[in-house]
Design a protein around this motif. Structure first.
Motif, PDB file in Angstrom:
ATOM      1  N   ARG A 129     -34.994   1.443 -67.435  1.00  0.00           N
ATOM      2  CA  ARG A 129     -35.179   0.161 -66.676  1.00  0.00           C
ATOM      3  C   ARG A 129     -34.135  -0.767 -66.864  1.00  0.00           C
ATOM      4  NH1 ARG A 129     -41.078  -2.132 -67.318  1.00  0.00           N
ATOM      5  NH2 ARG A 129     -40.575  -3.323 -65.740  1.00  0.00           N
ATOM      6  N   CYS A 179     -30.930  -3.194 -69.190  1.00  0.00           N
ATOM      7  CA  CYS A 179     -30.059  -3.352 -70.371  1.00  0.00           C
ATOM      8  C   CYS A 179     -29.380  -4.612 -70.483  1.00  0.00           C
ATOM      9  CB  CYS A 179     -29.383  -2.240 -70.646  1.00  0.00           C
ATOM     10  SG  CYS A 179     -27.900  -1.986 -69.544  1.00  0.00           S
ATOM     11  N   ARG A 187     -29.384  -5.227 -75.693  1.00  0.00           N
ATOM     12  CA  ARG A 187     -30.817  -5.180 -75.309  1.00  0.00           C
ATOM     13  C   ARG A 187     -31.030  -3.672 -74.421  1.00  0.00           C
ATOM     14  NH1 ARG A 187     -34.086 -10.311 -73.969  1.00  0.00           N
ATOM     15  NH2 ARG A 187     -32.943 -10.848 -75.971  1.00  0.00           N
ATOM     16  N   TYR A 188     -31.977  -3.337 -74.375  1.00  0.00           N
ATOM     17  CA  TYR A 188     -32.136  -1.946 -73.725  1.00  0.00           C
ATOM     18  C   TYR A 188     -33.620  -1.816 -73.687  1.00  0.00           C
ATOM     19  CZ  TYR A 188     -32.264   3.108 -73.034  1.00  0.00           C
ATOM     20  OH  TYR A 188     -32.628   4.440 -72.600  1.00  0.00           O
ATOM     21  N   LYS A 189     -34.080  -1.469 -72.320  1.00  0.00           N
ATOM     22  CA  LYS A 189     -35.650  -0.881 -72.391  1.00  0.00           C
ATOM     23  C   LYS A 189     -35.281   0.449 -71.144  1.00  0.00           C
ATOM     24  CE  LYS A 189     -40.224  -2.386 -71.250  1.00  0.00           C
ATOM     25  NZ  LYS A 189     -40.919  -3.366 -70.682  1.00  0.00           N
TER      26      LYS A 189
END
Length: 344
Positions: free
Chosen positions: A61, A63, A56-58
């Motif tokens: 900001r 991960c 998952r990665y934003k």
């Protein structure tokens, strides 16, 4: 050391996460884990990294990274997967400590009530990460709409009640004032994007303000604050509560209202009927009211409505949800006229 490394997001190209470069080097990872981490209060004697995956990665900001590991503990070699939570700004020590407190005080793997959190493993400050064990199960989102959904909803109410009774009070608070401040900000953004809905949205917001004024914070306790089906993992009769990033001191009814608001949005968007999961919503609310007191009833209804109104904004943030924005707005308008929401 040659192992499988999967980074479909190419996070190392993100300048805010470039400090993670060595977190993909199995030799460096092995050294850091062996010197920094403990398992069941014991320093790891031996560890072998088998695979690394970004799951998952934003951007800029945070991960999530999965590490498949072999460890030696209590004379046995165990195969495990650890999930590392990374923030670009700084290590989230408070969230790690909270998970540790919960694990040590009734939310462990062998809790007799079947309500747990994933086991915390430790922190690696160099990579601004803390780690927990990956636990088995499927998301409550996938179960709640099945024949087992009603009983699951009752169990989720028990889990929320247990969290509220843990009496772990964080430094930050999130009450009705903070909730309304967020709602005002989010709907103002929707008005900019959809100016032809300005009058309707302003009316909805005014009604929400009046509704918010009808409740008071009588019991402040630790709340999840982001409680919805994706935050509960179901493994047979055991439930795992996930992701306490927004944990705060607040109204216990917020968690139940937030959960029910998400169920209504899910029903409308995926099942074409906002009342498709009404039985599960009622089971959740009724069970929570049974164990927490009738006084929680009205506030649950209020927070359910406020959550649903917030989904007007949330729907605009995802292309696949944008076709449902007006339907959510219409349902909010309808809901705000219901007798159950008459100010008390």
């Amino acid at each position: 050391m040659s192992i499988a490394i999967q980074d479909p997001f190419h996070i190392l190209a993100d300048p805010k996460l470039s400090f993670l470069a060595t977190a993909f080097d199995p030799v460096q990872v092995q050294q850091q884990f062996q010197t920094q981490l403990f398992y069941r209060s014991e320093r790891l004697k031996a560890i072998e990294i088998q695979a690394i995956r970004v799951i998952r990665y934003k951007p800029q900001r945070r991960c999530l990274i999965e590490y498949d590991v072999l460890i030696e503990h209590a004379g046995e070699v165990r195969s495990m997967t650890w999930i590392a939570k990374v923030r670009s700004k700084k290590l989230d020590r408070s969230c790690y400590r909270l998970q540790q407190l919960l694990w040590d005080h009734g939310f462990g793997q062998d809790s007799t009530d079947g309500i747990s959190v994933p086991e915390p493993i430790g922190v690696v400050p160099q990579w601004r990460m803390w780690l927990q064990c990956k636990v088995p199960g499927i998301l409550a989102t996938e179960v709640i709409s099945t024949a087992a959904g009603t009983e699951l909803a009752k169990g989720i109410a028990d889990a929320a009640h247990k969290l509220h009774r843990a009496w772990i009070l964080p430094k930050r608070c999130h009450g009705i004032e903070e909730e309304m401040a967020i709602l005002h900000d989010r709907l103002s953004r929707v008005i900019v994007q959809y100016p032809h809905w300005q009058t309707r949205l302003e009316q909805v917001l005014a009604q929400c303000d009046r509704l918010a004024s009808s409740i008071s914070s009588n019991l402040i306790c630790g709340i999840h604050r982001d409680f919805y089906p994706d935050q509960v993992l179901v493994d047979g009769s055991r439930l795992y509560l996930l992701d306490f990033d927004l944990f705060a001191g607040g109204d216990r009814e917020l968690d139940i209202g937030n959960f029910n608001g998400h169920l209504i949005e899910q029903s409308l968007r995926l099942l074409g009927d906002p009342n498709a999961l009404a039985t599960q919503q009622a089971a959740l609310s009724d069970r929570f009211i049974q164990i927490s007191g009738e006084a929680t009833h009205h506030a649950i209804e209020v927070y359910t409505t406020l959550t649903l109104v917030r989904h007007i904004y949330l729907s605009t943030q995802f292309p696949e949800r944008q076709p449902f924005t007006e339907a959510i707005l219409e349902h909010c308008e309808h809901r705000l006229k219901q007798p159950s929401l008459v100010l008390r």
